[in-house]
Design a protein around this motif. Structure first.
Motif, mmCIF file in Angstrom:
data_model
loop_
_atom_site.group_PDB
_atom_site.id
_atom_site.type_symbol
_atom_site.label_atom_id
_atom_site.label_comp_id
_atom_site.label_asym_id
_atom_site.label_seq_id
_atom_site.Cartn_x
_atom_site.Cartn_y
_atom_site.Cartn_z
ATOM 1 N N ASN A 70 -11.290 30.866 -24.760
ATOM 2 C CA ASN A 70 -11.870 32.204 -24.897
ATOM 3 C C ASN A 70 -12.702 32.355 -26.169
ATOM 4 O O ASN A 70 -12.949 33.475 -26.621
ATOM 5 C CB ASN A 70 -10.775 33.283 -24.865
ATOM 6 N N MET A 71 -13.128 31.230 -26.726
ATOM 7 C CA MET A 71 -13.949 31.234 -27.937
ATOM 8 C C MET A 71 -15.172 30.331 -27.769
ATOM 9 O O MET A 71 -15.630 29.696 -28.704
ATOM 10 C CB MET A 71 -13.130 30.771 -29.141
ATOM 11 N N CYS A 72 -15.719 30.267 -26.550
ATOM 12 C CA CYS A 72 -16.799 29.309 -26.277
ATOM 13 C C CYS A 72 -18.018 29.540 -27.160
ATOM 14 O O CYS A 72 -18.643 28.588 -27.632
ATOM 15 C CB CYS A 72 -17.194 29.348 -24.804
ATOM 16 N N LEU A 73 -18.362 30.802 -27.408
ATOM 17 C CA LEU A 73 -19.549 31.093 -28.211
ATOM 18 C C LEU A 73 -19.340 30.686 -29.668
ATOM 19 O O LEU A 73 -20.228 30.104 -30.303
ATOM 20 C CB LEU A 73 -19.875 32.578 -28.106
ATOM 21 N N GLY A 128 -20.232 31.553 -37.263
ATOM 22 C CA GLY A 128 -20.104 32.264 -35.990
ATOM 23 C C GLY A 128 -21.477 32.545 -35.431
ATOM 24 O O GLY A 128 -22.499 32.369 -36.105
ATOM 25 N N SER A 129 -21.519 33.014 -34.183
ATOM 26 C CA SER A 129 -22.795 33.203 -33.494
ATOM 27 C C SER A 129 -23.476 34.516 -33.826
ATOM 28 O O SER A 129 -24.697 34.644 -33.677
ATOM 29 C CB SER A 129 -22.577 33.139 -31.979
ATOM 30 N N GLY A 130 -22.693 35.544 -34.211
ATOM 31 C CA GLY A 130 -23.256 36.867 -34.421
ATOM 32 C C GLY A 130 -23.350 37.703 -33.165
ATOM 33 O O GLY A 130 -23.750 38.872 -33.221
ATOM 34 N N TRP A 131 -23.013 37.135 -32.014
ATOM 35 C CA TRP A 131 -22.954 37.863 -30.745
ATOM 36 C C TRP A 131 -21.498 38.058 -30.351
ATOM 37 O O TRP A 131 -20.651 37.200 -30.609
ATOM 38 C CB TRP A 131 -23.671 37.105 -29.639
ATOM 39 N N ASN A 132 -21.213 39.152 -29.661
ATOM 40 C CA ASN A 132 -19.840 39.426 -29.257
ATOM 41 C C ASN A 132 -19.377 38.577 -28.087
ATOM 42 O O ASN A 132 -18.202 38.226 -27.999
ATOM 43 C CB ASN A 132 -19.666 40.905 -28.921
ATOM 44 N N THR A 133 -20.279 38.270 -27.157
ATOM 45 C CA THR A 133 -19.915 37.490 -25.976
ATOM 46 C C THR A 133 -21.036 36.533 -25.606
ATOM 47 O O THR A 133 -22.201 36.720 -25.988
ATOM 48 C CB THR A 133 -19.635 38.400 -24.753
ATOM 49 N N THR A 150 -15.172 37.547 -15.634
ATOM 50 C CA THR A 150 -14.724 38.578 -16.576
ATOM 51 C C THR A 150 -15.878 39.375 -17.164
ATOM 52 O O THR A 150 -15.656 40.384 -17.836
ATOM 53 C CB THR A 150 -13.932 37.944 -17.735
ATOM 54 N N GLY A 151 -17.105 38.903 -16.967
ATOM 55 C CA GLY A 151 -18.265 39.556 -17.549
ATOM 56 C C GLY A 151 -18.549 39.149 -18.983
ATOM 57 O O GLY A 151 -19.486 39.669 -19.601
ATOM 58 N N GLN A 152 -17.734 38.221 -19.521
ATOM 59 C CA GLN A 152 -17.922 37.768 -20.900
ATOM 60 C C GLN A 152 -18.909 36.613 -21.007
ATOM 61 O O GLN A 152 -19.425 36.327 -22.081
ATOM 62 C CB GLN A 152 -16.575 37.328 -21.493
ATOM 63 N N GLY A 153 -19.147 35.944 -19.884
ATOM 64 C CA GLY A 153 -20.043 34.804 -19.884
ATOM 65 C C GLY A 153 -19.391 33.557 -20.467
ATOM 66 O O GLY A 153 -18.230 33.571 -20.901
ATOM 67 N N HIS A 154 -20.153 32.474 -20.454
ATOM 68 C CA HIS A 154 -19.662 31.197 -20.978
ATOM 69 C C HIS A 154 -20.862 30.399 -21.466
ATOM 70 O O HIS A 154 -21.988 30.560 -20.976
ATOM 71 C CB HIS A 154 -18.925 30.425 -19.881
ATOM 72 N N VAL A 155 -20.626 29.519 -22.447
ATOM 73 C CA VAL A 155 -21.687 28.662 -22.972
ATOM 74 C C VAL A 155 -21.097 27.310 -23.334
ATOM 75 O O VAL A 155 -19.929 27.218 -23.735
ATOM 76 C CB VAL A 155 -22.383 29.323 -24.188
ATOM 77 N N ALA A 156 -21.888 26.253 -23.171
ATOM 78 C CA ALA A 156 -21.469 24.881 -23.456
ATOM 79 C C ALA A 156 -22.627 24.146 -24.112
ATOM 80 O O ALA A 156 -23.743 24.672 -24.209
ATOM 81 C CB ALA A 156 -21.030 24.178 -22.175
ATOM 82 N N ILE A 157 -22.367 22.918 -24.555
ATOM 83 C CA ILE A 157 -23.402 22.061 -25.147
ATOM 84 C C ILE A 157 -23.676 20.903 -24.204
ATOM 85 O O ILE A 157 -22.748 20.194 -23.791
ATOM 86 C CB ILE A 157 -22.969 21.520 -26.519
ATOM 87 N N GLN A 192 -8.942 23.301 -21.997
ATOM 88 C CA GLN A 192 -9.140 22.666 -23.298
ATOM 89 C C GLN A 192 -10.582 22.216 -23.452
ATOM 90 O O GLN A 192 -11.390 22.356 -22.525
ATOM 91 C CB GLN A 192 -8.201 21.463 -23.439
ATOM 92 N N VAL A 193 -10.910 21.693 -24.626
ATOM 93 C CA VAL A 193 -12.233 21.117 -24.839
ATOM 94 C C VAL A 193 -12.332 19.817 -24.058
ATOM 95 O O VAL A 193 -11.462 18.948 -24.159
ATOM 96 C CB VAL A 193 -12.488 20.852 -26.338
ATOM 97 N N GLY A 194 -13.386 19.680 -23.259
ATOM 98 C CA GLY A 194 -13.536 18.486 -22.441
ATOM 99 C C GLY A 194 -14.957 18.333 -21.955
ATOM 100 O O GLY A 194 -15.853 19.108 -22.317
ATOM 101 N N VAL A 195 -15.168 17.332 -21.127
ATOM 102 C CA VAL A 195 -16.478 17.038 -20.545
ATOM 103 C C VAL A 195 -16.458 17.434 -19.076
ATOM 104 O O VAL A 195 -15.478 17.188 -18.369
ATOM 105 C CB VAL A 195 -16.824 15.546 -20.698
ATOM 106 N N ALA A 196 -17.541 18.061 -18.629
ATOM 107 C CA ALA A 196 -17.655 18.482 -17.242
ATOM 108 C C ALA A 196 -19.106 18.346 -16.796
ATOM 109 O O ALA A 196 -20.005 18.129 -17.616
ATOM 110 C CB ALA A 196 -17.188 19.932 -17.089
ATOM 111 N N GLY A 197 -19.328 18.468 -15.501
ATOM 112 C CA GLY A 197 -20.687 18.577 -14.999
ATOM 113 C C GLY A 197 -21.261 19.943 -15.367
ATOM 114 O O GLY A 197 -20.521 20.922 -15.478
ATOM 115 N N TYR A 198 -22.559 20.031 -15.536
ATOM 116 C CA TYR A 198 -23.128 21.276 -16.051
ATOM 117 C C TYR A 198 -23.043 22.426 -15.050
ATOM 118 O O TYR A 198 -23.169 23.596 -15.441
ATOM 119 C CB TYR A 198 -24.558 21.072 -16.543
#
Length: 246
Positions: free
Chosen positions: A149-152, A163-168, A200-207, A222-228
């Motif tokens: 719940n802390m992807c950003l 931090g990112s400066g954005w809430n979600t 949830t409307g919070q969105g998600h972000v990855a690298i 957890q932190v891991g590798v996935a397909g985009y």
């Protein structure tokens, strides 16, 4: 892209001479999207790293003799191994990188496309870390559940911010979209931020690791590798621009 002469085939001397004549240093001869390879370390497991160099995080190993799939290749630290000395590093299908000095591909040259890196963020808000450094930071936390719940915050810290400066992540993705930074076509290049809606409307972000792989929170908790596209509700990708970061 050259290795010192240590040909990987059992071809005759005449065939080898023909190969040398045909290949011109600095010429891109690769066009394949992927290619098979075999690990050859003469016994020891081969370390898979987060980036193209031995200083990058070691997160797993591959057994000697194991088959691997190469997705792209990039220039990095010079390594001397079973097949001579090379600066060529291979991105594997699981998202990690290995030195091509230990991979049998049937060729001493490049066999797949160059790895594509994301473009630079605007100079007005340069990230403290570059793409490979950010990916390395993320891999150092591989398997951690502390960032759920802390992807950003995770991607901002990976790029060197507090931090990112954005809430979600939804707000962040909206900003990238409204300011023309969100690409909705093409596979995200290495180092890009990949943005998602979620239930949830919070969105998600990855690298992005490139070639369809991302490192992210919320991969089986957890932190891991996935397909985009594994997260679902994929929005698109952007340069790693975090204008409100601190």
């Amino acid at each position: 892209m050259w290795k010192y002469f240590n040909v990987r085939t059992t071809a005759t001397v005449a065939a080898v001479v023909g190969l040398v004549v045909a290949v011109v240093p600095g010429t891109a001869s690769a066009a394949a999207a992927s290619a098979p390879g075999t690990v050859n370390t003469a016994g020891s497991p081969l370390t898979v790293r987060s980036g193209p160099g031995t200083s990058y995080d070691s997160w797993r190993t591959v057994a000697d003799g194991a088959g691997v799939t190469l997705l792209c290749q990039t220039s990095g630290e010079s390594v001397t191994g079973t097949y001579g000395t090379t600066k060529l590093w291979d991105l594997l299908s699981n998202g990690g990188m290995v030195s091509d000095a230990y991979i049998y591909t049937g060729s001493d040259g490049q066999v797949v496309n160059n790895c594509t890196y994301v473009g630079d963020e605007p100079a007005s808000k340069k990230n403290p870390r570059a793409a490979n450094g950010a990916i390395n930071w993320a891999f150092q936390r591989y398997g951690s559940s502390a960032y759920e719940n802390m992807c950003l915050s995770f991607v901002a810290q990976a790029y060197g911010w507090g931090g990112s400066g954005w809430n979600t992540a939804e707000i962040g993705g909206d900003w990238e979209s409204s300011h023309g930074y969100l690409h909705t076509t093409g596979i995200p290049p290495r180092g890009a931020l990949t943005w998602y809606h979620n239930s949830t409307g919070q969105g998600h972000v990855a690298i992005s690791l490139g070639e369809g792989k991302v490192v992210s929170t919320s991969v089986s908790g957890q932190v891991g590798v996935a397909g985009y596209t594994d997260h679902g509700m994929y929005r698109g990708w952007s340069v790693a621009y975090l204008p409100a970061a601190w």
